[in-house]
Every structure is written in C-alpha cells, then in structure tokens.
Design a protein around this motif. Structure first.
Motif, PDB file in Angstrom:
ATOM      1  N   ILE A 147      -2.522  -1.829   0.717  1.00 36.93           N
ATOM      2  CA  ILE A 147      -2.729  -0.508   1.297  1.00 36.93           C
ATOM      3  C   ILE A 147      -3.790   0.282   0.539  1.00 36.93           C
ATOM      4  N   PHE A 148      -4.038  -0.097  -0.715  1.00 34.22           N
ATOM      5  CA  PHE A 148      -5.010   0.653  -1.521  1.00 34.22           C
ATOM      6  C   PHE A 148      -6.455   0.367  -1.112  1.00 34.22           C
ATOM      7  N   ALA A 149      -6.644  -0.517  -0.133  1.00 35.00           N
ATOM      8  CA  ALA A 149      -7.969  -0.669   0.448  1.00 35.00           C
ATOM      9  C   ALA A 149      -8.281   0.485   1.392  1.00 35.00           C
ATOM     10  N   TYR A 150      -7.252   1.245   1.776  1.00 32.52           N
ATOM     11  CA  TYR A 150      -7.421   2.327   2.749  1.00 32.52           C
ATOM     12  C   TYR A 150      -6.971   3.689   2.223  1.00 32.52           C
ATOM     13  N   VAL A 151      -6.306   3.734   1.080  1.00 33.32           N
ATOM     14  CA  VAL A 151      -5.774   4.992   0.572  1.00 33.32           C
ATOM     15  C   VAL A 151      -5.914   5.019  -0.948  1.00 33.32           C
ATOM     16  N   ASP A 152      -6.088   6.216  -1.515  1.00 33.81           N
ATOM     17  CA  ASP A 152      -6.171   6.341  -2.969  1.00 33.81           C
ATOM     18  C   ASP A 152      -4.775   6.530  -3.547  1.00 33.81           C
ATOM     19  N   ALA A 153      -4.689   6.573  -4.866  1.00 31.29           N
ATOM     20  CA  ALA A 153      -3.393   6.659  -5.540  1.00 31.29           C
ATOM     21  C   ALA A 153      -2.618   7.929  -5.191  1.00 31.29           C
ATOM     22  N   PRO A 154      -3.245   9.125  -5.234  1.00 30.59           N
ATOM     23  CA  PRO A 154      -2.494  10.328  -4.863  1.00 30.59           C
ATOM     24  C   PRO A 154      -2.035  10.307  -3.402  1.00 30.59           C
ATOM     25  N   GLY A 155      -2.905   9.809  -2.514  1.00 28.58           N
ATOM     26  CA  GLY A 155      -2.528   9.716  -1.107  1.00 28.58           C
ATOM     27  C   GLY A 155      -1.353   8.781  -0.892  1.00 28.58           C
ATOM     28  N   TYR A 156      -1.329   7.702  -1.669  1.00 23.51           N
ATOM     29  CA  TYR A 156      -0.207   6.759  -1.577  1.00 23.51           C
ATOM     30  C   TYR A 156       1.095   7.428  -2.000  1.00 23.51           C
ATOM     31  N   GLN A 157       1.040   8.236  -3.055  1.00 27.01           N
ATOM     32  CA  GLN A 157       2.244   8.934  -3.508  1.00 27.01           C
ATOM     33  C   GLN A 157       2.790   9.864  -2.428  1.00 27.01           C
ATOM     34  N   ILE A 158       1.875  10.473  -1.665  1.00 24.09           N
ATOM     35  CA  ILE A 158       2.288  11.349  -0.574  1.00 24.09           C
ATOM     36  C   ILE A 158       2.899  10.539   0.569  1.00 24.09           C
ATOM     37  N   SER A 213      -7.523   6.198   6.846  1.00 21.46           N
ATOM     38  CA  SER A 213      -7.854   5.682   8.168  1.00 21.46           C
ATOM     39  C   SER A 213      -6.594   5.189   8.880  1.00 21.46           C
ATOM     40  N   LEU A 214      -6.746   4.823  10.152  1.00 18.82           N
ATOM     41  CA  LEU A 214      -5.609   4.381  10.963  1.00 18.82           C
ATOM     42  C   LEU A 214      -4.898   3.165  10.365  1.00 18.82           C
ATOM     43  N   PRO A 215      -5.623   2.135   9.888  1.00 22.23           N
ATOM     44  CA  PRO A 215      -4.909   0.991   9.271  1.00 22.23           C
ATOM     45  C   PRO A 215      -4.043   1.410   8.074  1.00 22.23           C
ATOM     46  N   GLY A 216      -4.534   2.381   7.314  1.00 22.04           N
ATOM     47  CA  GLY A 216      -3.752   2.866   6.176  1.00 22.04           C
ATOM     48  C   GLY A 216      -2.464   3.538   6.613  1.00 22.04           C
ATOM     49  N   TRP A 217      -2.554   4.357   7.660  1.00 24.74           N
ATOM     50  CA  TRP A 217      -1.357   5.014   8.190  1.00 24.74           C
ATOM     51  C   TRP A 217      -0.371   3.990   8.747  1.00 24.74           C
ATOM     52  N   ILE A 218      -0.897   2.987   9.453  1.00 23.13           N
ATOM     53  CA  ILE A 218      -0.020   1.953  10.017  1.00 23.13           C
ATOM     54  C   ILE A 218       0.712   1.200   8.912  1.00 23.13           C
ATOM     55  N   MET A 219      -0.026   0.836   7.857  1.00 21.63           N
ATOM     56  CA  MET A 219       0.596   0.129   6.734  1.00 21.63           C
ATOM     57  C   MET A 219       1.629   1.007   6.038  1.00 21.63           C
ATOM     58  N   ALA A 220       1.332   2.306   5.913  1.00 18.70           N
ATOM     59  CA  ALA A 220       2.283   3.230   5.272  1.00 18.70           C
ATOM     60  C   ALA A 220       3.567   3.340   6.093  1.00 18.70           C
ATOM     61  N   ILE A 221       3.422   3.412   7.419  1.00 19.64           N
ATOM     62  CA  ILE A 221       4.593   3.507   8.296  1.00 19.64           C
ATOM     63  C   ILE A 221       5.404   2.220   8.255  1.00 19.64           C
TER      64      ILE A 221
END
Length: 352
Positions: free
Chosen positions: A143-154, A206-214
């Motif tokens: 997921i870190f290909a699409y989101v940074d560390a702080p965004g991942y924490q959120i 991006s959308l792939p990052g949101w999908i992976m987070a969900i």
C-alpha cells in the motif's frame, strides 16, 4: 494504622482474627485479602506506572510501524523478501507466546487450560484468521506505493468501521448511536486528512490506495471478530495457548507464500538477502506491537488504545516531516483531529 471492619460473605474464605485493644477491645474478623487502608495505596501507584509504560510503548510502536516499513525501502523498493519478513514476525510472536507460557507453567504448573495439547476441533478454526492476517499483513507493504506513512496511519482507522459493522452482523452486537456517529466522523476525518490543495487530484491517495486500505480494513476487521469469537467460545483457555496455535498456522501460511512468491529469490540469494538494521527493527516492531496490545487489554483499558492511536497519528506525521519531507498541511491536521474525536466516541459510546 486504622482497620475497617469487613464482613466476609464467603464461608470458604480463611479469616484472620486480630484483637485490637485500641478499638474498644473488640475482635474484628477480617479477610486477609480485603484489608482496606486509608490513603493512596502502593498498588494504585504501581498500576498508574504500569499503565503509563504500556501507553508509551503502544504509542511508540504504533507510530513507528509505518515509518519503519517506508524506511526499509531502498530506492523506492523492498530489496528484501516481504514474505520472509512476515514469516519471521509470526515466528517471533510464536516464540514470545511460548516464553510467556513457560513462565506460567513454572508458577502455576501445567493445567488443562494452559497446556499446548489440543484437539482437532479446537485448532481447526485457527487457519481462517491466520489466512486473513496473512493477506492483510502482505498488503500493508504494497500500500505504501500509493500512500505515505502519515496517510497510512489515518486510513488504518477504517478498520474500526469494518470491525463495528462485522460485530453487528456476525456477533449480533448492538452499536450505540454515538458509535454510529463516530463512524461517520471517521469517514469525514480520513477524507479531510487526504485533501490535496497542491495538485489536480482532490485526494492525496489515489484510487488503488483507497481500495487497498478498504480491503485491509475488511480483512483486519473480519479476522479480529473471528478471533474474538474463537476466544470467547472457550474463555477459560489461556490466551497464550490460543495465540500460539494462531501464530503456528500463520507461520505455515507464510511459508507457503514464500514458496509461491519468492522461492527463486530465496533459493538463489538467501533467506536474509537485502535485510538491513531497519528491516530487523521493523520485524521486532511488528512482533512487539501484538504483545503491547495484549498488555493494554490486561493492565490498562480501552481508552489507552484511543489515546495511543491519536498521538501515534500526529507523531508519525511529525517524524515524517524530518525523515521523508512530509508536508504537514492544515487539512491533515484537521482530519487527524476529527479521526481522534471519532475514535474517542467509538470507545466512549460502547453500550454497557
């Protein structure tokens, strides 16, 4: 020292009778485990210290988890095998559970509730959460290909929503109106924190990052609810025994993942190829995080998890400013604040 007269309601308790001449010569029967002392007790001070240590440990481990994953990259790529790292995390957690059991055996002896001997009916349920955690843990690297560390924490807080909904569906557990309001705030907070005013894209992720987070939230939520159902099915069973078998299946599934995904790389370059000091710290962090959560459940309370999660989000952002040149925007600060409030509402709004 004053003694309060305590009535023993259990006929099986052993009473300690003392003659107190300074209290009109009357004999007061007291239970040795229920002597009430006036003033702040040593146990209370010890509990506060223990709670403080656990809170600090969980906050540091939670905030550094995403930072270490991103930091372990070299030129934007993982030079080590993520499947072998995941395998070592499960192995270390299994060893820590076994070590805890060894201490229990020395103090209490081996009983039917803390022995490792088990039956097929008991262990057949563990492969399901072990497989779910496997996919979730592997996704957290990609997921870190699409989101940074702080965004991942959120975004990681989305698992609160999935857990709450699955509680309602699977365990038939009712949620309060405050908790549902907290879910709405959580969605708003996650979206606000991802707002991007410096680009054509509305959201930073991006959308792939949101999908992976969900997907990660759903996997984590379902695995957590399923595991809790297993534990509550036999509450007298020692938690370390149940964790041990869960981690054993986790090791087995990760071994299969190594063979399927990284067999050639491991065979040609070695199991520990590409490992660095940061990689080792990351593995230790992942293993100890699970232990820290268990300690919170045992020595602290759920509100500690709330404060740890909230502080960890801000701490991750601050550290990322210096390590990864992260831009701490007003949108991120407001979003993380809303997420913190929603997490608190979820905890405070539990039906009693």
């Amino acid at each position: 020292m004053e003694y309060r007269k305590i009535k023993d309601e259990d006929d099986d308790d052993h009473d300690v009778t003392s003659d107190l001449e300074n209290l009109k010569g009357k004999s007061h029967t007291v239970t040795s485990s229920n002597i009430a002392m006036i003033g702040p007790g040593t146990n209370e001070i010890t509990n506060w210290k223990r709670k403080g240590v656990v809170t600090c440990a969980l906050t540091i481990l939670t905030s550094s988890q995403s930072i270490l994953i991103v930091w372990s990259k070299r030129a934007g790529k993982y030079e080590y095998s993520v499947t072998t790292a995941n395998f070592l995390v499960e192995t270390l957690k299994c060893a820590l559970s076994l070590l805890a059991l060894t201490r229990i055996w020395r103090k209490e002896g081996v009983t039917k509730d803390n022995r490792l001997n088990t039956t097929y009916d008991e262990v057949k349920v563990f492969p399901v959460p072990a497989a779910l955690y496997l996919f979730k843990n592997l996704l957290q690297y990609y997921i870190f290909a699409y989101v940074d560390a702080p965004g991942y924490q959120i975004l990681k807080n989305l698992n609160i929503i999935s857990t709450g909904v699955l509680y309602r569906i699977i365990l038939k557990k009712k949620l309060s109106e405050i908790q549902w309001a907290g879910f709405i705030l959580l969605c708003c907070g996650c979206t606000t924190a991802q707002l991007n005013s410096n680009s054509d894209r509305v959201l930073q992720t991006s959308l792939p990052g949101w999908i992976m987070a969900i997907v990660m939230a759903l996997l984590s939520g379902f695995a957590g609810v399923y595991t809790e159902a297993i534990i509550k099915k036999r509450p007298s069973r020692n938690i370390n025994v149940q964790n041990f078998w869960l981690y054993v299946f986790g090791m087995a599934f990760n071994a299969v993942a190594i063979v399927i995904q990284d067999f050639d790389a491991v065979a040609n370059k070695g199991f520990f190829h590409g490992y660095s000091f940061i990689t080792v710290l990351m593995i230790l962090n992942h293993a100890l995080s699970g232990i820290a959560v268990s300690m919170v459940m045992k020595y602290a309370d759920n509100i500690v998890k709330v404060y740890s999660t909230s502080v960890a989000m801000l701490l991750t952002a601050v550290v990322s400013v210096f390590l990864f040149n992260f831009h701490l925007s007003l949108a991120f600060f407001l979003g993380s604040t809303v997420v913190s409030v929603s997490v608190y509402l979820h905890s405070a709004g539990k039906l009693r």
